[in-house]
Enzyme design. Sequence first.
Site, PDB file in Angstrom:
ATOM      1  CG  HIS A 143      48.402  25.818  18.315  1.00 25.31           C
ATOM      2  ND1 HIS A 143      47.097  25.625  17.900  1.00 25.31           N
ATOM      3  CD2 HIS A 143      48.362  25.951  19.673  1.00 25.31           C
ATOM      4  CE1 HIS A 143      46.298  25.618  18.966  1.00 25.31           C
ATOM      5  NE2 HIS A 143      47.028  25.814  20.041  1.00 25.31           N
ATOM      6  CD  GLU A 173      44.477  28.635  22.817  1.00 26.01           C
ATOM      7  OE1 GLU A 173      43.794  28.059  21.955  1.00 26.01           O
ATOM      8  OE2 GLU A 173      45.492  28.144  23.337  1.00 26.01           O
TER       9      GLU A 173
END
Length: 315
Positions: free
Chosen positions: A210, A177
């Site tokens: 997300h 990430e």
Amino acid sequence: MTLEEQIKHYRKQEGLSQEKTTGKKVDGFSDTEADNHIELGGMRKYIYRPVRFYLITFACTWFWWLFAILFNEGTSLYLGMFLGLISPAVVAVVTVLTSKNKALINDFKKKLIGFYRIKPRYIVIAVLIFAAIVAASIGTSILFGGSIKQFSFTEDFSFSIGGTSALLTILLASCIEEFGWRGYGEDAVGAYHSWFMESIIFGCIWSLWHVPLFWIQGTYQYGLKEMGIMYVLNFLLSVIPLDFLQTWVYVKNNRSMLATIIFHLFINIMQEKINMTPETKCIQTIFVVVAAIIIVVTNKEMFFETKHVGNLLEE
């Protein structure tokens, strides 16, 4: 300052034409490539394109995670999850390497392997701050009848995607990430805003990114959805103030990806291995907000300065 305004500003500053490019190649750059560069003192100044980056990143990530949702078992699940997870990093690396801009490429390398950028005291402080947040959250929970056993480590992780190692997932998520977000994404927003505004904007983007995970069986987020909407909302909201801490670590360590990888990894492990209840994690969000406010107030010069706007690669 918008992208168009920044381009006009640089062209005016350097006495360049304000008109669109002609379609010819100049110094090996096509019209499209030239739009990403401004000639400054013999060097090409890179113009960040955050909208393009995030549209491509979300399209790639959500495509693969939708694939994992629809074919939610075996190889299809693993493949969809993994390819979605690495999408921000892949888009960031491709964006940087295809930019043909030496300053941007060198900056990416230095952020990744430039150990000299790291200031260990800020990483230690950040770790202690988050540890204090966890302790305060558990302490508050105990005051309202929560178990003191929360001050202990869990025997196992709370999730497993198709039987794969949760620890491996945490390690990959923490590292990969950051390649995407700190490799290009955060700077793409920070190039046009103060770090305070950048933290709000990116925090919202990071939270939204997300969302598909709540429908992928085996993920931490899927478990939250099964417990109820309150826990889903708490997760999505907690990401935003948490990014103020991440931004602080990032900027104080001279925009080092390594520093944010270390901090991100610590947060993820603490969230999994400390025996906090889901209710305590809701309390934790309040303390994260308080910590973010304190960090902003005590670092107002860093969060509200705009000297880096338009000059991020020159710092």
